[in-house]
Write a protein that holds these residues in place. Structure first.
Motif, PDB file in Angstrom:
ATOM      1  N   PHE A 100      18.166  41.529  48.245  1.00 50.30           N
ATOM      2  CA  PHE A 100      17.637  43.059  47.715  1.00 50.30           C
ATOM      3  C   PHE A 100      17.442  42.894  45.951  1.00 50.30           C
ATOM      4  CE2 PHE A 100      19.583  44.181  51.528  1.00 50.30           C
ATOM      5  CZ  PHE A 100      19.000  45.268  52.119  1.00 50.30           C
ATOM      6  N   GLU A 101      18.131  41.896  45.538  1.00 55.67           N
ATOM      7  CA  GLU A 101      17.975  41.795  44.065  1.00 55.67           C
ATOM      8  C   GLU A 101      16.824  40.729  43.529  1.00 55.67           C
ATOM      9  OE1 GLU A 101      20.005  43.660  42.552  1.00 55.67           O
ATOM     10  OE2 GLU A 101      21.173  44.326  44.318  1.00 55.67           O
ATOM     11  N   GLU A 102      16.475  41.015  42.391  1.00 60.01           N
ATOM     12  CA  GLU A 102      15.231  40.383  42.012  1.00 60.01           C
ATOM     13  C   GLU A 102      15.707  38.870  41.528  1.00 60.01           C
ATOM     14  OE1 GLU A 102      11.427  39.458  41.239  1.00 60.01           O
ATOM     15  OE2 GLU A 102      12.117  41.259  42.065  1.00 60.01           O
ATOM     16  N   ASN A 103      17.053  38.732  41.032  1.00 56.77           N
ATOM     17  CA  ASN A 103      17.352  37.286  40.589  1.00 56.77           C
ATOM     18  C   ASN A 103      17.594  36.615  41.889  1.00 56.77           C
ATOM     19  OD1 ASN A 103      19.335  38.930  41.216  1.00 56.77           O
ATOM     20  ND2 ASN A 103      20.976  37.894  39.847  1.00 56.77           N
ATOM     21  N   GLN A 104      18.021  37.129  42.907  1.00 57.90           N
ATOM     22  CA  GLN A 104      18.012  36.471  44.118  1.00 57.90           C
ATOM     23  C   GLN A 104      16.801  35.959  44.603  1.00 57.90           C
ATOM     24  OE1 GLN A 104      20.106  39.215  46.619  1.00 57.90           O
ATOM     25  NE2 GLN A 104      22.323  38.807  45.635  1.00 57.90           N
ATOM     26  N   ARG A 105      15.731  36.773  44.896  1.00 60.70           N
ATOM     27  CA  ARG A 105      14.494  36.547  45.076  1.00 60.70           C
ATOM     28  C   ARG A 105      13.924  35.145  44.142  1.00 60.70           C
ATOM     29  NH1 ARG A 105      11.959  42.585  46.077  1.00 60.70           N
ATOM     30  NH2 ARG A 105      13.512  43.143  47.295  1.00 60.70           N
ATOM     31  N   VAL A 106      14.061  35.189  42.921  1.00 51.93           N
ATOM     32  CA  VAL A 106      13.760  33.918  42.286  1.00 51.93           C
ATOM     33  C   VAL A 106      14.239  32.819  42.792  1.00 51.93           C
ATOM     34  CG1 VAL A 106      13.812  32.917  39.917  1.00 51.93           C
ATOM     35  CG2 VAL A 106      13.285  35.207  40.071  1.00 51.93           C
ATOM     36  N   GLU A 107      15.633  32.801  43.042  1.00 52.13           N
ATOM     37  CA  GLU A 107      16.316  31.485  43.537  1.00 52.13           C
ATOM     38  C   GLU A 107      15.695  31.164  44.882  1.00 52.13           C
ATOM     39  OE1 GLU A 107      18.396  29.418  42.161  1.00 52.13           O
ATOM     40  OE2 GLU A 107      18.029  30.679  40.299  1.00 52.13           O
ATOM     41  N   ILE A 108      15.508  32.112  45.955  1.00 50.90           N
ATOM     42  CA  ILE A 108      15.043  32.027  47.160  1.00 50.90           C
ATOM     43  C   ILE A 108      13.644  31.248  47.214  1.00 50.90           C
ATOM     44  CG2 ILE A 108      14.223  33.108  49.145  1.00 50.90           C
ATOM     45  CD1 ILE A 108      17.395  32.899  49.046  1.00 50.90           C
ATOM     46  N   ASN A 109      12.680  31.788  46.088  1.00 55.11           N
ATOM     47  CA  ASN A 109      11.281  31.275  46.070  1.00 55.11           C
ATOM     48  C   ASN A 109      11.526  29.869  45.668  1.00 55.11           C
ATOM     49  OD1 ASN A 109       9.682  33.462  46.866  1.00 55.11           O
ATOM     50  ND2 ASN A 109      10.041  34.325  44.830  1.00 55.11           N
ATOM     51  N   ARG A 110      12.571  29.484  44.741  1.00 55.48           N
ATOM     52  CA  ARG A 110      12.477  28.265  44.211  1.00 55.48           C
ATOM     53  C   ARG A 110      13.033  27.167  45.395  1.00 55.48           C
ATOM     54  NH1 ARG A 110      16.128  24.903  43.471  1.00 55.48           N
ATOM     55  NH2 ARG A 110      17.869  26.323  44.022  1.00 55.48           N
TER      56      ARG A 110
END
Length: 568
Positions: A506-516
């Protein structure tokens, strides 16, 4: 001194008198040198001085004169005049005409007169059509077929190709070159491996494709190269299946028309030979088909091909149904291959429930145990050997029941039975002990699966909205992902837990890591289904941001897209 010589004529008496009277008489008291007199020759080639040395000639008046004797002298070249040319005027009317012979070799044939040359026949043309040349007729050389043959209703054979003239040296060089270029193709060493492209595909399967399908990066321990490949060397249909899988993996990394064509070719050959084998096999007891080990291996390879190819049409299901029938009804002849088949089949069968709305349950997961035993340290996959997929199977069954209550608007959604099931799964996960050696990549990956299983349970039993508990669980899962090596053999098992973590970010910083993590996974493995899994996660994020309750049900999102694929 006589200025001119007359060869071949006898001088007349008057001429002799003129010569003697005009020339001074030699004196006895003069120099000792004798006067030089030029000799003349008669018709017989004798000197006149010789024939008339003692004779006396009578003059016309009857007086007798003494003719002095002319001494023989050596003929000087300077005294001899050159012969007149054929076109020169003779020196005298009585002098014969002599023609100078031209230098060089004599002509074999006498020169032809201009009249003869003009009447000479012209050379016959060699550019006419073949038919006219055979008939010895004049050809108008109309192409592609001459009009003469058409007018005479004769089949025109056309024209011979123009041959470029070549010297003897060029012909010899061409003959040497053609002899060097003679090359006999070697027959294929292995059935199914027919071209250079096929040999490249086989090498790619050994060095790369097999390494991203299991946790064994070493070829000597990888079950696909150690167990399955020797079987393919003895079975042409299985070899075609292996090359088809390898070609699909190459095309998912770098699309190539050449490899795509070979993939289609090998797939068609593999399915054709598999159907032929199944027609020849007889049913066992109870009418159940008994499969040969090589055919079971083909079914498993085609199941994995859907993953490498990124197929979203549910093609894998027909192979999954056949593999399920084999797993439930027969044992294979090769024990090593039996272990490989059990692990990979159950792994993909249970994982398919995470992305599918299919209502089929996995009946062998009673008490979170498997119907077979696999050594966790030598297993090719994480989740099956350590028992975590038993929990995932239970969560999938619970999720289907809750979806029915949601669609039918039955309250409460989490009834008493669902709560007991969720509590049992949660308790089992907390008491679970990792069988892997701590500090190894297998241990980190196994702990990541445990974390993803708990996230899967939370997202199933809770509403789709942000919460500190789910945020903490996703953060811990991302830490496990970042600790894993980037090698393909360990990344081969990351897609399923990464997909579950992404659907709970749900968090934006988590999504950055998931994309990477998705980008690194694609670079390390090149599996074709990763792109579609990431697209589903992006759709879930969009629904999360709009507070749409459908962000809970990613299986329905996949179904609405018309997709059916494996996130493994």
């Amino acid at each position: 001194m006589i200025s001119n010589l007359n060869f071949g004529q006898r001088p007349s008496a008057a001429h002799a008198r003129m010569s003697t009277s005009s020339s001074p008489q030699p004196s006895m008291s003069s120099s000792s040198e004798s006067p030089v007199n030029t000799p003349t020759f008669d018709t017989n080639g004798l000197s006149t001085t010789d024939s008339l040395s003692d004779e006396r000639l009578e003059s016309r008046d009857g007086s007798n004169d003494i003719i002095p004797k002319i001494e023989e002298t050596e003929l000087q070249l300077s005294d001899v005049k050159p012969e007149p040319m054929a076109e020169d005027t003779p020196l005298s009317p009585t002098e014969p005409v002599r023609l100078r012979r031209a230098r060089g070799r004599p002509r074999i044939h006498p020169p032809r007169s201009p009249t003869t040359v003009s009447k000479q026949a012209k050379a016959r043309s060699k550019t006419g059509c073949t038919t006219c040349r055979k008939r010895k007729k004049k050809c108008d050389e109309t192409k592609p077929f001459c009009l003469s043959c058409q007018k005479n209703n004769i089949h025109c054979e056309g024209y011979k190709p123009v041959e470029i003239w070549k010297s003897g040296k060029e012909k010899a060089a061409e003959a040497r070159r053609s002899s060097v270029e003679i090359k006999f193709e070697l027959p294929p060493l292995m059935g199914g491996v027919e071209t250079d492209v096929d040999r490249t595909l086989l090498q790619h399967f050994v060095s790369r494709a097999s390494a991203v399908l299991s946790l064994h990066g070493d070829q000597s321990t990888n079950p696909f190269t150690r167990v399955l490949l020797p079987m393919a060397l003895q079975h042409e249909g299985l070899m075609h299946s292996v090359l088809c899988l390898s070609a699909s993996h190459i095309c998912s990394i770098t699309p190539s028309k050449e490899f795509e064509d070979r993939q289609v070719f090998h797939r068609g050959k593999a399915l054709h030979l598999l159907n032929q084998d199944l027609k020849r096999q007889k049913a066992g007891e109870g009418g159940t088909m008994v499969y040969e080990d090589s055919n079971v291996a083909q079914i498993l390879i085609h199941l994995l091909h859907a993953i490498c190819d990124g197929n979203t049409s549910g093609e894998y299901r027909m192979h999954m149904i056949a593999a399920k029938q084999i797993a439930m009804n027969q044992k294979l002849k090769n024990p090593e291959f039996q272990s490989l088949f059990d692990e990979f089949f159950y792994y993909h069968w249970i994982a398919s429930e995470v992305t599918s709305m299919d209502g089929t349950e996995v009946p062998m997961m009673e008490n979170f145990s498997l119907p077979f035993s696999i050594n966790p340290e030598t297993a090719g996959l994480i989740g099956v050997s350590d028992g975590l997929f038993g929990f995932i199977s239970k969560i999938s069954n619970l999720r289907r029941k809750l979806r029915i209550r949601i669609d039918e608007k039955i309250e409460p959604i989490m009834d008493y039975e669902a709560l007991l099931t969720a509590h049992a799964i949660d308790t089992g996960l907390r008491n679970w002990v990792c069988p892997q050696t701590p500090g190894t990549p297998r241990y980190t990956l196994s702990m990541l699966y445990r974390q993803a299983t708990w996230v899967y349970l939370y997202r199933t039993t809770k509403k789709s909205k942000p919460d500190p508990f789910i945020r903490s669980a996703v953060d811990d899962g991302i830490k496990y992902i970042n600790e894993l090596p980037a090698e393909g053999w360990i990344q081969s098992n990351v897609l399923l837990p990464l997909f579950l973590m992404g659907c709970a970010a749900f968090e934006e910083n988590q999504r950055v890591e998931i994309n990477r993590a998705f980008s690194g996974l694609m670079a390390a493995t090149g599996l074709g289904n990763i792109t579609f899994a990431k697209e589903v996660v992006d759709r879930v994020w969009h629904l999360m941001d709009t507070d749409d309750p459908d962000s809970w049900d990613w299986e329905k999102i996949i179904n609405q897209k018309g997709w059916d694929f494996l996130a493994t």
